[in-house]
Scaffold this active site. Structure first.
Site, PDB file in Angstrom:
ATOM      1  N   SER A 133      -5.021 -41.541   8.497  1.00 26.80           N
ATOM      2  CA  SER A 133      -3.738 -40.913   8.166  1.00 26.80           C
ATOM      3  C   SER A 133      -3.023 -40.399   9.413  1.00 26.80           C
ATOM      4  O   SER A 133      -1.814 -40.197   9.389  1.00 26.80           O
ATOM      5  CB  SER A 133      -3.959 -39.740   7.200  1.00 26.80           C
ATOM      6  N   THR A 162      -5.046 -48.693  12.292  1.00 27.45           N
ATOM      7  CA  THR A 162      -6.087 -47.740  11.873  1.00 27.45           C
ATOM      8  C   THR A 162      -7.343 -47.896  12.726  1.00 27.45           C
ATOM      9  O   THR A 162      -7.718 -49.006  13.096  1.00 27.45           O
ATOM     10  CB  THR A 162      -6.437 -48.002  10.395  1.00 27.45           C
ATOM     11  N   GLU A 163      -7.988 -46.767  12.983  1.00 34.43           N
ATOM     12  CA  GLU A 163      -9.256 -46.770  13.719  1.00 34.43           C
ATOM     13  C   GLU A 163     -10.314 -46.038  12.889  1.00 34.43           C
ATOM     14  O   GLU A 163      -9.969 -45.317  11.952  1.00 34.43           O
ATOM     15  CB  GLU A 163      -9.074 -46.077  15.075  1.00 34.43           C
ATOM     16  N   GLU A 183      -1.086 -48.122   3.804  1.00 31.78           N
ATOM     17  CA  GLU A 183       0.362 -47.929   4.030  1.00 31.78           C
ATOM     18  C   GLU A 183       0.771 -46.488   3.753  1.00 31.78           C
ATOM     19  O   GLU A 183       1.853 -46.219   3.240  1.00 31.78           O
ATOM     20  CB  GLU A 183       1.193 -48.853   3.129  1.00 31.78           C
ATOM     21  N   THR A 197      -6.451 -55.847   7.470  1.00 33.35           N
ATOM     22  CA  THR A 197      -6.230 -56.980   6.563  1.00 33.35           C
ATOM     23  C   THR A 197      -5.973 -58.249   7.372  1.00 33.35           C
ATOM     24  O   THR A 197      -5.208 -58.223   8.339  1.00 33.35           O
ATOM     25  CB  THR A 197      -5.023 -56.683   5.643  1.00 33.35           C
TER      26      THR A 197
END
Ligand SMILES: Cc1cc2nc3c(=O)[nH]c(=O)nc-3n(C[C@H](O)[C@H](O)[C@H](O)COP(=O)(O)OP(=O)(O)OC[C@H]3O[C@@H](n4cnc5c(N)ncnc54)[C@H](O)[C@@H]3O)c2cc1C
Length: 392
Positions: A143, A137-138, A368, A169
């Protein structure tokens, strides 16, 4: 005659598990009761997760437990699922540590890494001596990760990485980051060890969900890596998406662990809290809530087990995992919120596990693949038409 149903396993799914699967589940449940539950409210309040926990999880064989060789336990998928359910009955943050380590960091090294990369990282990661994270993710691409801007360009025999990954995470505690970046050849995965010049992390503060979990930004500024840092076995979005499929599978089970903990807490409370001279569990409105919760919990566990058996048989499709993730997280949140109402004012304190699980599940709903994204995956599978973008 058969026994009255166990409220926490109303449909007696226990009967469908092998002896080994039950043993693994019971071992993880005992670990959670001993090491997690006495401490978790404090960890959540202080926003911390002790690093030593990773070693204890490693010693139990829970890190990369469904992978073969390199110090991994090599269990079946159902056992891995049962472990994530028990861990998340403790806390979604603890389960996230295990999911990210096993499914998002070790899995790509195991599946797509060179023999040297596997030898270097997997045994230490299985033992919990080294921690991994997964940077997809950025800030501007959540999404839609395929739009990522993080780039890797060749510089002689080396690579230079630039970009920012967000909401990662384990980022701030990781010894190695699996970073996905755009190259001239397509999306590639890179192993970025902590301490590499040009690579830094910044923890995200003030989260009100998954507080017992480190979430960080990864910053890559002209970060130079040798050719040996590339995962040689994959090019394209297939790489990160296959990892997410593994982690989503764990969430089908894990979310039911959080739901079970909330239901258990609410059931106990309903039987002991007296109002109008009766336990609140004697009122029909409370019984209706409990009946719905037990039904959705049983259905969700049955769904997770079915998906797990399909995974073990090698016939599970990503769309089917999407259905499991979508349904089980959605129902787990409903169960948590209903449990909170049964606990009344006590439902808003950390003295009880319910609001902690409820807040955690908000993150589980989003990461996720969001609930909306999994709904669209199902819509596409059903109609053959993608609704992800306006042009397709
Ligand atoms: C605690 C936490 C830990 C995380 N850990 C990691 C990690 O380890 N590694 C990692 O790479 N990422 C991680 N993430 C990031 C997570 O995967 C993203 O937050 C998620 O993919 C959603 O992206 P976004 O937050 O940018 O939301 P957006 O993509 O901006 O979406 C915002 C809203 O719009 C909706 N939406 C978007 N597109 C569509 C569409 N086509 N149709 C309908 N609705 C749409 C979404 O469903 C959502 O409701 C973590 C997130 C959290 C909260």
């Amino acid at each position: 005659m058969s026994q009255a149903p166990n409220p926490l396993d109303f449909l007696a799914l226990d009967r469908l598990l092998s002896e080994e699967e039950r043993l693994i589940r019971d071992t993880v449940r005992a670990f959670v009761a001993d090491k997690v539950l006495p401490e978790i409210a404090g960890w959540f309040e202080r926003g911390e997760l002790p690093r030593e926990l990773a070693k204890e999880l490693g010693a139990l064989g829970l890190l990369g437990m469904h992978l073969e060789g390199y110090g991994c336990a090599g269990t079946n998928a159902v056992s891995y699922g049962l472990a994530t359910m028990e861990l998340e009955a403790g806390d979604s943050g603890v389960r996230s540590l295990v999911s990210v380590q096993g499914s998002l960091a070790m899995f790509p090294i195991h599946r797509f890494g060179s023999e040297e990369q596997k030898q270097e990282w997997l045994p230490r990661m299985a033992a919990g001596d080294a921690i991994g994270c997964f940077g997809l993710t950025e800030p501007d691409f959540g999404s839609n990760p395929a739009g990522m801007r993080t780039s890797a360009r060749r510089y002689g025999s080396d690579w230079i990485l630039d970009g920012t990954k967000m909401w990662i995470t384990n980022g701030g505690i990781a010894d190695v980051a699996v970073v996905w970046a755009r190259t001239d050849e397509g999306i590639r995965g890179f192993l970025v060890p902590r301490g590499t010049p040009g690579f830094s992390t910044r923890d995200i503060e003030k989260k009100l969900s998954l507080r017992a979990s480190v979430t960080s930004e990864l910053i890559l500024e002209s970060c130079r890596l040798p050719e040996s840092a590339v995962l040689p076995g994959v090019t394209g979005m297939r790489g990160p998406l296959s990892c997410l499929g593994e982690a989503r599978y764990g969430i089908c089970w894990g979310s039911m662990g959080a739901a079970r903990a909330c239901f258990e807490s609410a059931l106990e409370y309903a039987k002991t809290r007296v109002q109008f001279d009766r336990p609140i569990g004697a009122f029909q409105l409370t019984q209706a809530k409990l009946a719905d919760m037990a039904t959705e919990l049983s259905k969700g566990m049955l769904l997770a087990l079915h998906i797990g058996r399909m995974k073990d048989d090698g016939v599970l499709r990503p769309e089917q995992v999407s259905m499991g993730k979508m349904n089980n997280v959605r129902e787990a949140i409903k169960i948590a919120r209903t449990a909170r109402t049964i606990l009344g004012a006590n439902g808003v304190t950390l003295e009880y596990p319910v609001i902690r699980h409820m807040n955690n599940l908000e993150s589980v709903l989003t990461y996720e693949g969001t609930n909306e994204v999994h709904t669209l995956v199902l819509g596409q599978a059903l109609t053959g038409i993608s609704a992800f973008t306006s042009s397709s």
